[in-house]
Design a protein around this motif. Structure first.
Motif, PDB file in Angstrom:
ATOM      1  N   PRO A  55      43.822 130.093  88.390  1.00 59.74           N
ATOM      2  CA  PRO A  55      43.585 128.713  87.943  1.00 59.74           C
ATOM      3  C   PRO A  55      44.643 127.725  88.433  1.00 59.74           C
ATOM      4  O   PRO A  55      45.775 128.096  88.769  1.00 59.74           O
ATOM      5  N   ALA A  56      44.248 126.456  88.473  1.00 61.95           N
ATOM      6  CA  ALA A  56      45.173 125.378  88.800  1.00 61.95           C
ATOM      7  C   ALA A  56      46.262 125.300  87.718  1.00 61.95           C
ATOM      8  O   ALA A  56      46.161 125.941  86.660  1.00 61.95           O
ATOM      9  N   LEU A  57      47.278 124.511  87.963  1.00 69.83           N
ATOM     10  CA  LEU A  57      48.394 124.426  87.018  1.00 69.83           C
ATOM     11  C   LEU A  57      47.966 123.841  85.681  1.00 69.83           C
ATOM     12  O   LEU A  57      48.521 124.191  84.632  1.00 69.83           O
ATOM     13  N   ASN A  58      47.007 122.945  85.685  1.00 72.24           N
ATOM     14  CA  ASN A  58      46.444 122.368  84.456  1.00 72.24           C
ATOM     15  C   ASN A  58      47.548 121.889  83.506  1.00 72.24           C
ATOM     16  O   ASN A  58      48.185 120.880  83.769  1.00 72.24           O
ATOM     17  N   THR A  59      47.797 122.608  82.403  1.00 75.23           N
ATOM     18  CA  THR A  59      48.831 122.187  81.454  1.00 75.23           C
ATOM     19  C   THR A  59      49.904 123.254  81.276  1.00 75.23           C
ATOM     20  O   THR A  59      50.544 123.329  80.230  1.00 75.23           O
ATOM     21  N   ARG A  60      50.125 124.079  82.283  1.00 77.00           N
ATOM     22  CA  ARG A  60      51.159 125.100  82.194  1.00 77.00           C
ATOM     23  C   ARG A  60      52.513 124.455  81.909  1.00 77.00           C
ATOM     24  O   ARG A  60      52.830 123.389  82.453  1.00 77.00           O
ATOM     25  N   PRO A  61      53.330 125.074  81.055  1.00 75.31           N
ATOM     26  CA  PRO A  61      54.621 124.486  80.677  1.00 75.31           C
ATOM     27  C   PRO A  61      55.521 124.131  81.857  1.00 75.31           C
ATOM     28  O   PRO A  61      56.168 123.076  81.862  1.00 75.31           O
ATOM     29  N   PHE A  76      45.165 120.860  93.990  1.00 72.14           N
ATOM     30  CA  PHE A  76      44.516 120.343  92.793  1.00 72.14           C
ATOM     31  C   PHE A  76      45.438 120.550  91.594  1.00 72.14           C
ATOM     32  O   PHE A  76      45.791 121.688  91.271  1.00 72.14           O
ATOM     33  N   ALA A  77      45.823 119.464  90.939  1.00 73.24           N
ATOM     34  CA  ALA A  77      46.681 119.574  89.756  1.00 73.24           C
ATOM     35  C   ALA A  77      45.903 120.121  88.562  1.00 73.24           C
ATOM     36  O   ALA A  77      46.487 120.705  87.649  1.00 73.24           O
ATOM     37  N   ALA A  78      44.590 119.922  88.562  1.00 77.65           N
ATOM     38  CA  ALA A  78      43.755 120.377  87.453  1.00 77.65           C
ATOM     39  C   ALA A  78      42.477 120.991  88.000  1.00 77.65           C
ATOM     40  O   ALA A  78      41.962 120.571  89.040  1.00 77.65           O
ATOM     41  N   ASP A  79      41.960 121.971  87.298  1.00 82.22           N
ATOM     42  CA  ASP A  79      40.714 122.597  87.727  1.00 82.22           C
ATOM     43  C   ASP A  79      39.557 121.618  87.635  1.00 82.22           C
ATOM     44  O   ASP A  79      39.502 120.755  86.750  1.00 82.22           O
ATOM     45  N   CYS A  80      38.615 121.766  88.554  1.00 85.26           N
ATOM     46  CA  CYS A  80      37.506 120.819  88.677  1.00 85.26           C
ATOM     47  C   CYS A  80      36.354 121.522  89.394  1.00 85.26           C
ATOM     48  O   CYS A  80      36.386 122.736  89.599  1.00 85.26           O
ATOM     49  N   LEU A  81      35.360 120.758  89.782  1.00 89.71           N
ATOM     50  CA  LEU A  81      34.199 121.337  90.464  1.00 89.71           C
ATOM     51  C   LEU A  81      34.617 122.096  91.720  1.00 89.71           C
ATOM     52  O   LEU A  81      34.121 123.191  91.992  1.00 89.71           O
ATOM     53  N   GLU A  82      35.541 121.528  92.487  1.00 87.84           N
ATOM     54  CA  GLU A  82      35.938 122.124  93.760  1.00 87.84           C
ATOM     55  C   GLU A  82      36.669 123.446  93.591  1.00 87.84           C
ATOM     56  O   GLU A  82      36.706 124.255  94.513  1.00 87.84           O
ATOM     57  N   THR A  83      37.297 123.660  92.445  1.00 86.46           N
ATOM     58  CA  THR A  83      37.992 124.937  92.235  1.00 86.46           C
ATOM     59  C   THR A  83      37.118 125.930  91.473  1.00 86.46           C
ATOM     60  O   THR A  83      36.985 127.087  91.873  1.00 86.46           O
ATOM     61  N   TYR A 101      57.516 121.855  91.462  1.00 90.66           N
ATOM     62  CA  TYR A 101      56.088 122.073  91.708  1.00 90.66           C
ATOM     63  C   TYR A 101      55.861 123.425  92.377  1.00 90.66           C
ATOM     64  O   TYR A 101      54.978 124.203  91.975  1.00 90.66           O
ATOM     65  N   ILE A 102      56.675 123.729  93.393  1.00 94.10           N
ATOM     66  CA  ILE A 102      56.559 125.022  94.073  1.00 94.10           C
ATOM     67  C   ILE A 102      56.876 126.154  93.102  1.00 94.10           C
ATOM     68  O   ILE A 102      56.194 127.190  93.081  1.00 94.10           O
ATOM     69  N   ALA A 103      57.892 125.958  92.262  1.00 93.52           N
ATOM     70  CA  ALA A 103      58.255 126.992  91.277  1.00 93.52           C
ATOM     71  C   ALA A 103      57.136 127.205  90.266  1.00 93.52           C
ATOM     72  O   ALA A 103      56.864 128.344  89.858  1.00 93.52           O
ATOM     73  N   ALA A 104      56.472 126.117  89.856  1.00 91.99           N
ATOM     74  CA  ALA A 104      55.367 126.250  88.903  1.00 91.99           C
ATOM     75  C   ALA A 104      54.206 127.024  89.525  1.00 91.99           C
ATOM     76  O   ALA A 104      53.585 127.868  88.863  1.00 91.99           O
ATOM     77  N   LEU A 105      53.916 126.754  90.795  1.00 88.80           N
ATOM     78  CA  LEU A 105      52.876 127.510  91.495  1.00 88.80           C
ATOM     79  C   LEU A 105      53.258 128.979  91.588  1.00 88.80           C
ATOM     80  O   LEU A 105      52.430 129.871  91.344  1.00 88.80           O
ATOM     81  N   ARG A 106      54.515 129.246  91.936  1.00 89.43           N
ATOM     82  CA  ARG A 106      54.975 130.632  92.049  1.00 89.43           C
ATOM     83  C   ARG A 106      54.836 131.362  90.711  1.00 89.43           C
ATOM     84  O   ARG A 106      54.339 132.494  90.670  1.00 89.43           O
ATOM     85  N   GLN A 107      55.256 130.708  89.630  1.00 90.57           N
ATOM     86  CA  GLN A 107      55.156 131.337  88.316  1.00 90.57           C
ATOM     87  C   GLN A 107      53.707 131.629  87.955  1.00 90.57           C
ATOM     88  O   GLN A 107      53.402 132.668  87.361  1.00 90.57           O
ATOM     89  N   SER A 108      52.813 130.714  88.306  1.00 91.78           N
ATOM     90  CA  SER A 108      51.394 130.912  88.007  1.00 91.78           C
ATOM     91  C   SER A 108      50.841 132.133  88.741  1.00 91.78           C
ATOM     92  O   SER A 108      50.131 132.966  88.166  1.00 91.78           O
TER      93      SER A 108
END
Length: 368
Positions: A317-323, A286-293, A185-192
């Motif tokens: 953007p949030a991670l949404n569906t990033r690989p 937030f795992a997915a973008d929404c009103l708050e983001t 999860y941390i790695a996915a955030l870093r990549q984003s």
């Protein structure tokens, strides 16, 4: 009348399946005042979300909030609404489909991967009913909240438990509590973040904004605050940031009580007043973008920073569906399925065993 929900018709030859249930917060059915009134009433009636005594809260909710807030919230939702519905719904549906495909590629064990919303539709109870009808006798529940909070993760699990309390034939149950410090999860955030910086350059400050909760919840023992700080620290370390290069803040304050600090809006105003050249904002809770983001941070937050004198503002953007996030989610699911996934599984063998069960039942006069 039975105290329990009706069971689907039993089939001796039905294959047993594993159910994977993702749960997200929820969304109104439409960006209208009427839909928002229905949604907000369910959301703000939850005792885990608002812990004010009912005698005090009920007149405020029904007499003031539900008569004034729906129209304002509807306008905000309308500003981010997509052809397929709210972004939260769209991203959650896409993530569910991709996870089902990813898990099918990892194991041949039959699975049903679905999602529910804690508030709104599809409801937890309705999806559990569908999964039971499909033969799910083992259930893994994964609330899509990285950090545990009683007002998010716990209430999502409450909805599952309430349904199971009324279930005669319960499934075997496992739950995921959190994944705030999961390396993937941390790695996915870093990549984003790094992907954004590769395209747009680096900011002066990275703002990590988490959803806020009343400070009282921390004092009563909720671990949410600590888990948010750990996520922020791990992400900063992964990006090689010094303390002055990032801020951890909390958004979405509601009411007059003190909430977790520092507040996102106040921090953005302070950075703007300090003539900060550029701020990038990300919302790791937030795992997915929404009103708050998309509205509160990407629109309102940007306006707060620029109007206070800041230079440039980017929302990541949030991670949404990033690989990388999808792979991490599948890893998380697979780890929690330990013992449920046989080393050698054969669909043909499962069918054969089902036929044998049916024939034995027929011999005993228990099936037709």
């Amino acid at each position: 009348m039975s105290a329990f929900l009706p069971e689907p018709p039993f089939r001796h030859d039905q294959p047993e399946r594993i159910g994977i249930l993702l749960i997200n917060l929820g969304t109104p059915d439409a960006p209208t005042a009427s839909a928002l009134r229905t949604y907000l009433k369910e959301f703000l009636s939850d005792r885990r979300v608002v812990e004010i005594p009912r005698a005090l809260w009920w007149p405020i909710l029904n007499g003031i909030i539900l008569n004034t807030r729906p129209a304002k919230s509807a306008a905000k939702y309308a500003s981010i609404w997509q052809a397929g519905g709210s972004p939260l719904k769209v991203h959650t549906e896409q993530l569910t489909r991709l996870l089902a495909s990813e898990m099918a590629g990892r194991t041949s064990v039959p699975m049903v991967v679905d999602y529910a919303m804690r508030y709104g539709q599809p409801s937890v109870a309705s999806v559990l009913d569908t999964m039971k009808a499909k033969g799910c006798d083992r259930l893994l529940v994964l609330p899509l909240y990285p950090q545990y909070a009683a007002s998010s993760t716990a209430t999502a699990l409450d909805a599952v438990y309430r349904t199971l309390l009324k279930t005669r034939n319960m499934p075997e149950l496992r739950t995921v509590r959190h994944y705030h410090d999961h390396p993937g999860y941390i790695a996915a955030l870093r990549q984003s973040v790094e992907a954004h910086w590769t395209e747009h350059g680096r900011p002066d400050v990275l703002l990590m904004s988490f959803h806020g909760v009343p400070r009282r919840s921390l004092e009563l023992g909720d671990p949410y605050h600590c888990e948010c700080l750990k996520t922020g620290r791990l992400l900063a370390e992964a990006l090689g940031l010094s303390p002055e290069q990032y801020r951890i803040t909390f958004q979405s304050r509601f009411g007059k009580a003190e909430w977790l600090k520092p507040y996102t809006a106040a921090t953005l105003a302070e950075l703007g007043q300090g003539k900060t050249g550029r701020v990038d904002a990300i919302c790791p809770g937030f795992a997915a973008d929404c009103l708050e983001t998309l509205e509160e941070i990407a629109m309102e937050g940007k306006a707060t920073f620029l109007n206070a004198g800041g230079g440039e503002f980017h929302y990541i953007p949030a991670l949404n569906t990033r690989p990388a996030w999808l792979s991490t989610l599948a890893d998380l699911v697979q780890a929690h399925l330990t013992g449920w996934l046989p080393e050698n599984y054969s669909a043909d063998e499962e069918i054969r065993r089902g036929e044998e069960r049916l024939h034995r039942a027929q011999d005993l006069g228990r099936a037709t």
